[in-house]
Design an enzyme around this catalytic site. Structure first.
Site, mmCIF file in Angstrom:
data_model
loop_
_atom_site.group_PDB
_atom_site.id
_atom_site.type_symbol
_atom_site.label_atom_id
_atom_site.label_comp_id
_atom_site.label_asym_id
_atom_site.label_seq_id
_atom_site.Cartn_x
_atom_site.Cartn_y
_atom_site.Cartn_z
ATOM 1 N N ASP A 1 9.268 -1.706 -2.778
ATOM 2 C CA ASP A 1 8.361 -2.814 -2.523
ATOM 3 C C ASP A 1 7.669 -3.135 -3.845
ATOM 4 O O ASP A 1 7.565 -2.276 -4.729
ATOM 5 C CB ASP A 1 7.334 -2.405 -1.464
ATOM 6 C CG ASP A 1 6.235 -3.438 -1.296
ATOM 7 O OD1 ASP A 1 6.576 -4.597 -0.989
ATOM 8 O OD2 ASP A 1 5.059 -3.082 -1.493
ATOM 9 N N ASP B 1 4.453 -5.644 -4.484
ATOM 10 C CA ASP B 1 2.991 -5.770 -4.499
ATOM 11 C C ASP B 1 2.324 -4.561 -3.841
ATOM 12 O O ASP B 1 2.533 -4.292 -2.662
ATOM 13 C CB ASP B 1 2.568 -7.043 -3.764
ATOM 14 C CG ASP B 1 3.123 -8.293 -4.434
ATOM 15 O OD1 ASP B 1 2.682 -8.606 -5.548
ATOM 16 O OD2 ASP B 1 4.017 -8.922 -3.840
ATOM 17 N N GLU C 1 -2.215 -6.702 -5.583
ATOM 18 C CA GLU C 1 -3.015 -7.081 -4.417
ATOM 19 C C GLU C 1 -4.363 -7.686 -4.817
ATOM 20 O O GLU C 1 -4.796 -8.681 -4.221
ATOM 21 C CB GLU C 1 -3.211 -5.892 -3.475
ATOM 22 C CG GLU C 1 -1.924 -5.352 -2.846
ATOM 23 C CD GLU C 1 -1.215 -6.338 -1.932
ATOM 24 O OE1 GLU C 1 -1.736 -7.457 -1.711
ATOM 25 O OE2 GLU C 1 -0.137 -6.007 -1.435
ATOM 26 N N GLY D 1 4.661 -11.278 5.351
ATOM 27 C CA GLY D 1 5.397 -12.346 4.705
ATOM 28 C C GLY D 1 4.437 -13.462 4.324
ATOM 29 O O GLY D 1 3.415 -13.674 4.995
ATOM 30 N N GLU E 1 4.608 -16.692 4.512
ATOM 31 C CA GLU E 1 4.414 -17.757 5.501
ATOM 32 C C GLU E 1 3.477 -17.301 6.615
ATOM 33 O O GLU E 1 2.623 -18.070 7.074
ATOM 34 C CB GLU E 1 5.757 -18.217 6.066
ATOM 35 C CG GLU E 1 6.603 -18.965 5.042
ATOM 36 C CD GLU E 1 7.843 -19.585 5.650
ATOM 37 O OE1 GLU E 1 8.105 -19.354 6.856
ATOM 38 O OE2 GLU E 1 8.567 -20.289 4.917
#
Length: 230
Positions: free
Chosen positions: A12, A14, A21, A51, A53
């Site tokens: 991953d 971030d 972050e 996500g 969105e």
């Protein structure tokens, strides 16, 4: 006997590889406030691992009167600007571990819900050839916590999920990695990972080596999924 290295390590981005972050949070608050809303630290923590969105829809609920795509674009641009101006803020031990894995010939991928161009910005700012693959939020039909991002990464690398270690800092990310069948390693940062299903938790990557990753991967079948640090 030395444990064999996994076929790939999936990172991953971030909060796990890089401490972006705070950049996201710094972009969110003024956006919400510009529309007369308020945005707390606790609300910001609620977006960790989501996500983009989905995060944008939550920001709409907080009063941001922009389409989802525009919110994603605006936040991404602001975070990319922070990266260019302030550099890549690696999480403790992440750069060193990544470099060791690359030197050992282990395949590596970024699996992030950030936009591809943002992930590309991070990768381009790293001073060595760090990754074989990027799977970003705009590359997948379903974001974390669905298994799609990790399954897509494994397929592209030509490895079985069970032969990989996925490193995550968020519950959503770990749920995605676990659902995909990877050996999921949690490294907590801003939110608790208790009950997230990780094969194990490490408090930090600082001081960890490729050999530690090999032992973690080799040992996961001998230890049930648990939360205590290993």
């Amino acid at each position: 006997m030395t444990a064999p290295l996994p076929a790939a390590v999936l990172w991953d981005m971030d909060g796990t590889l890089v401490d972006t972050e705070p950049y996201w949070m710094a972009a969110e608050r003024p956006l919400v406030e510009s529309y007369g809303g308020t945005w707390s630290h606790e609300q910001a923590l609620g977006l960790v691992g989501l996500g983009l969105e989905d995060a944008a829809r939550i920001l709409q609920d907080a009063g941001v009167r922009l389409p989802v795509a525009e919110i994603v674009e605006l936040l991404t641009e602001r975070v990319m600007t922070s990266l260019r101006e302030q550099g890549v803020p690696f999480r403790p031990g992440a750069r060193e571990l990544l470099a060791q894995l690359r030197a050992a010939g282990v395949k590596t991928a970024i699996v992030t819900m950030s936009m591809r161009r943002m992930a590309r910005t991070v990768v381009d700012l790293i001073d060595f050839d760090a990754f074989d693959l990027i799977i970003a939020g705009d590359d997948v039909a379903r974001p974390k916590p669905f298994p799609d991002p990790y399954l897509q990464a494994c397929a592209a690398l030509g490895v079985a999920p069970a032969d990989t270690v996925a490193i995550e800092d968020s519950p959503n990310g770990l749920r995605s990695a676990v659902a995909a069948g990877t050996v999921a390693l949690g490294v907590p940062h801003m939110v608790s990972l208790t009950g997230s299903g990780a094969a194990g938790l490490w408090p930090t990557l600082s001081g960890r080596s490729a050999a530690d990753i090999a032992e973690f991967h080799a040992g996961h079948t001998r230890h049930p999924r648990e939360d205590p640090a290993q």
